[in-house]
Write an enzyme that holds these catalytic residues in place. Structure first.
Site, mmCIF file in Angstrom:
data_model
loop_
_atom_site.group_PDB
_atom_site.id
_atom_site.type_symbol
_atom_site.label_atom_id
_atom_site.label_comp_id
_atom_site.label_asym_id
_atom_site.label_seq_id
_atom_site.Cartn_x
_atom_site.Cartn_y
_atom_site.Cartn_z
ATOM 1 C CG HIS A 83 33.859 2.676 -28.670
ATOM 2 N ND1 HIS A 83 34.785 1.662 -28.622
ATOM 3 C CD2 HIS A 83 34.353 3.656 -27.854
ATOM 4 C CE1 HIS A 83 35.798 2.016 -27.840
ATOM 5 N NE2 HIS A 83 35.554 3.217 -27.341
ATOM 6 C CG ASP A 112 29.672 -23.718 -8.513
ATOM 7 O OD1 ASP A 112 29.517 -22.539 -8.863
ATOM 8 O OD2 ASP A 112 29.754 -24.661 -9.316
ATOM 9 C CD1 TRP A 148 28.783 7.364 -22.693
ATOM 10 C CD2 TRP A 148 28.002 5.786 -21.300
ATOM 11 N NE1 TRP A 148 29.271 7.622 -21.441
ATOM 12 C CE2 TRP A 148 28.809 6.672 -20.556
ATOM 13 C CE3 TRP A 148 27.421 4.712 -20.634
ATOM 14 C CZ2 TRP A 148 29.036 6.531 -19.189
ATOM 15 C CZ3 TRP A 148 27.653 4.568 -19.261
ATOM 16 C CH2 TRP A 148 28.445 5.478 -18.566
ATOM 17 C CB SER A 175 22.668 -9.730 -17.155
ATOM 18 O OG SER A 175 23.931 -10.292 -17.045
ATOM 19 C CB SER A 176 24.677 -5.920 -14.017
ATOM 20 O OG SER A 176 25.341 -5.772 -15.199
ATOM 21 C CG HIS A 259 31.171 9.333 -10.304
ATOM 22 N ND1 HIS A 259 32.052 9.917 -11.179
ATOM 23 C CD2 HIS A 259 31.911 8.924 -9.255
ATOM 24 C CE1 HIS A 259 33.262 9.876 -10.677
ATOM 25 N NE2 HIS A 259 33.215 9.280 -9.497
ATOM 26 C CD GLU A 261 28.751 0.935 -15.054
ATOM 27 O OE1 GLU A 261 27.852 0.556 -14.280
ATOM 28 O OE2 GLU A 261 29.421 0.154 -15.760
ATOM 29 C CE1 TYR A 263 36.225 5.841 -7.918
ATOM 30 C CE2 TYR A 263 34.154 6.876 -8.532
ATOM 31 C CZ TYR A 263 35.496 6.972 -8.217
ATOM 32 O OH TYR A 263 36.118 8.188 -8.231
ATOM 33 C CB SER A 274 45.129 -5.470 -3.895
ATOM 34 O OG SER A 274 44.779 -4.139 -4.062
ATOM 35 C CG HIS A 308 32.362 15.113 -10.720
ATOM 36 N ND1 HIS A 308 33.004 14.417 -9.732
ATOM 37 C CD2 HIS A 308 32.170 14.210 -11.711
ATOM 38 C CE1 HIS A 308 33.205 13.176 -10.119
ATOM 39 N NE2 HIS A 308 32.708 13.025 -11.313
ATOM 40 C CG HIS A 309 30.015 13.023 -14.505
ATOM 41 N ND1 HIS A 309 30.956 12.408 -15.301
ATOM 42 C CD2 HIS A 309 30.082 12.392 -13.314
ATOM 43 C CE1 HIS A 309 31.550 11.438 -14.614
ATOM 44 N NE2 HIS A 309 31.042 11.419 -13.402
ATOM 45 C CB THR A 334 42.142 7.279 -5.036
ATOM 46 O OG1 THR A 334 40.714 7.322 -5.068
ATOM 47 C CG2 THR A 334 42.643 6.592 -6.288
ATOM 48 C CE LYS A 337 41.201 0.680 -2.808
ATOM 49 N NZ LYS A 337 41.723 -0.642 -2.489
ATOM 50 N NE ARG A 456 32.963 13.290 -24.714
ATOM 51 C CZ ARG A 456 32.414 12.710 -23.650
ATOM 52 N NH1 ARG A 456 32.071 13.425 -22.574
ATOM 53 N NH2 ARG A 456 32.203 11.405 -23.629
#
Lengths: 533, 42
Positions: A83, A112, A148, A175-176, A259, A261, A263, A274, A308-309, A334, A337, A456
């Site tokens: 998932h 293009d 994951w 691909s990315s 991390h 990722e 963002y 925006s 921090h993870h 942040t 924004k 979890r």
């Protein structure tokens, strides 16, 4: 000679003018047009949202009551793992890439993308990646089941699905990276005359910065999973303590990718919001420059907060302090924004069309995810929250009413431009209200579960957690079913609907080059470069 | 795209150059982090 050349050139142009899409399946298989590829990315991501969403419903169905009801624990682990992989790499990222493909060329005044054939290749590589990942569910011993994050040593003890999952990640990563290169090259080299960097739409800016993040961190993840592969099959011990390796090193590398990722998924969402808020507030974006610099600051800070993870793995106090304070620091850009979006709406003549409704919901609900992120970033508090449902609530608030709502806002904003048809506003508003009610029913109770200590990634739990789990599961099914309405609206709009004008939002104040083109735009977006003043 | 007035020789050269630098950047991160892991092993 010169005349002949001019004639040849004119003839060439004439032929070019009549050049349209190929007919039938060849148009899609060999697509090089940014709009066709954008459409394919968006449809791919929609499909993945439903596959990943079905897995989420398996998880929530199992957690509806305490005890083991529907699936065995191994399959439950596979569902949580796949998932997440599908939603991150197959749904949210391709959706934002689809929006980038559609909108960047027409927002910067280009005909293009700069590298159209690579664009085609990166899309089909993504399809191959997810075919492989989904096939890994059917190998003997079950699908990938280590979460994951693929932490060793656990992941090295899992079944035959690991190499397939790793190969899928390599393909999706390639691909990315190709997509990101294409986006940077396009933005840096294909802008219309007069469009300096600080005149670009904010969506283009956020994607430029996101693309750099992708190029920096996707290879790091690819390197990490390559080392997992060699540890598993070729006798290396990168992450095995017995052979001199370090399993904690994997976590550092993973989160150096992981991390930023986050963002990568949220910065394009910031860009979409925006674009929408100024249009329906009928005011220019408040603090454009500050928005751009804040995006860059968030991207920079995203590289120095990864640990921090993993406060609970044990690290020196200085390390905890550094990563805690750096995490707190992200709240500053942040906050810039959030306050700028609010200031844009302040004293604006606001109307509540579906894109604006989703953008406002994003503003409120993403901020909830941001605040719970701050709570988790406090090292001593994280020891309490770590690996509980509080974390699950936090990142789902960031990603679902955050990134996903912004993507839906973007679709509702630009869909009439893409299709040339207006959609049914009433139905879209019903979709909005159902989504916003059920998403909170789904994820808000998970804060309570986490604070009460529910871990979890478990298929069963103590009876004290039963009530809020039931509420959360009801929210999940409600949210999932509401999205069928979204699909109906999209396909109904593709087929029919009132004719959309070029400006689409005539009574509002849309800005930017995309609104100067017809709805739908011509096959080659800008044959002649527009002049930007 | 071939006949687009956008794609003059200068622009094509610039696109090639930007692409090359970005590919090198991606490769540097890939190789760099594997080397970093090896260098930290006991």
């Amino acid at each position: 000679m010169s005349t002949a050349h001019t004639h040849a050139h004119a003839a060439d142009h004439e032929a070019h003018d009549h050049h349209g899409p190929e007919k039938g399946w060849r148009r899609w298989l060999f697509a090089t047009n940014h709009k066709d590829i954008g459409t394919m990315y968006l449809l791919f991501s929609l499909l993945m949202f439903f596959i990943g969403g079905a897995m989420a419903l398996v998880i929530r169905a199992e957690l509806f009551q305490p005890g083991l009801q529907l699936v065995d624990p191994g399959f439950f682990n596979t569902m949580t793992t796949v998932h997440a992989l599908i939603m991150v790499f197959g749904a949210v990222m391709p959706a934002t890439v689809g929006l980038a493909n559609w909108m960047i060329p027409i927002q910067i005044g280009a005909p293009d993308m700069a590298l159209p054939r690579m664009n085609n290749f990166s899309f089909w590589l993504l399809c191959a990646a997810f075919t492989l990942l989904l096939l890994s569910l059917f190998v003997a011993g079950g699908g990938p089941a280590s979460g994951w994050t693929l932490y060793p040593p656990l992941v090295l003890q899992t079944g035959n699905a690991l190499p397939l999952a790793i190969f899928a990640i390599h393909l999706a990563g390639a691909s990315s990276i190709m997509g990101a290169i294409n986006i940077i090259v396009t933005i840096m080299n294909m802008r219309a005359p007069g469009m300096s960097l600080l005149k670009m739409p904010v969506f283009v800016w956020t994607w430029l910065i996101t693309a750099y993040l992708l190029i920096a961190v996707m290879p790091v993840f690819a390197g990490a999973v390559t080392m997992l592969l060699t540890d598993r099959f070729f006798g290396t011990t990168f992450f095995e303590a017995a052979g001199g390796g370090d399993p904690v090193m994997y976590q550092h590398i993973f989160w150096f990718f992981g991390h930023p990722e986050v963002y990568i998924m949220i910065l394009p969402a910031f860009g979409i919001v925006s674009e929408i808020i100024p249009t329906f507030s009928r005011k220019p974006l408040f603090g454009y420059d500050a928005m751009v610099y804040a995006t860059a600051a968030i991207a920079f800070l995203s590289f120095i907060v990864w640990a921090h993870h993993m406060f609970t793995v044990g690290m020196p106090l200085a390390g905890q302090l550094f990563f805690m304070l750096a995490t707190m620091l992200i709240a500053v850009p942040t906050g810039v924004k959030v306050f700028n979006w609010t200031a844009t709406m302040f004293k604006g003549s606001i109307s509540f069309e579906p894109p604006m409704l989703f953008a406002i919901a994003f503003l409120f609900l993403f901020t909830i995810g941001g605040f719970s992120g701050l709570m988790l970033g406090v090292a001593p508090a994280d020891f309490q929250y770590h690996d509980t449902y509080f974390v699950v609530a936090h990142f789902h608030y960031v990603l679902v009413p955050g990134a996903v709502f912004a993507i839906m806002a973007g679709v509702y904003y630009w869909l009439p431009k893409w299709t040339g048809h207006m959609y049914n506003m009433k139905l879209a508003k019903v979709h909005f209200w159902l989504s916003v009610i059920f998403v909170n029913l789904l994820f808000f109770p998970q804060h309570f579960l986490g604070l009460a200590g529910m871990p979890r990634r478990i298929p069963d739990y103590s009876t004290q957690f039963a009530d809020w789990n039931m509420v959360s599961s009801i929210g999940a099914f409600g949210f999932g079913l509401s999205q069928l309405l979204f699909v109906y609206i999209i396909f109904a709009t593709i087929r029919s609907g009132a004719k959309a004008t070029d400006k689409v939002w005539d009574t509002a104040k849309p800005h930017g080059l995309e609104w100067t083109l017809s709805s739908p735009p011509p096959y080659h977006s800008f044959e002649v470069a527009p002049e930007v003043k | 795209m071939k006949s687009s007035p956008y794609m003059d020789a200068d622009r094509k050269r610039a696109i090639r150059r930007t692409t090359l630098w970005l590919v090198l950047l991606a490769l540097a991160f890939y190789v760099g982090f594997i080397v970093l892991t090896i260098s930290r092993a006991n």
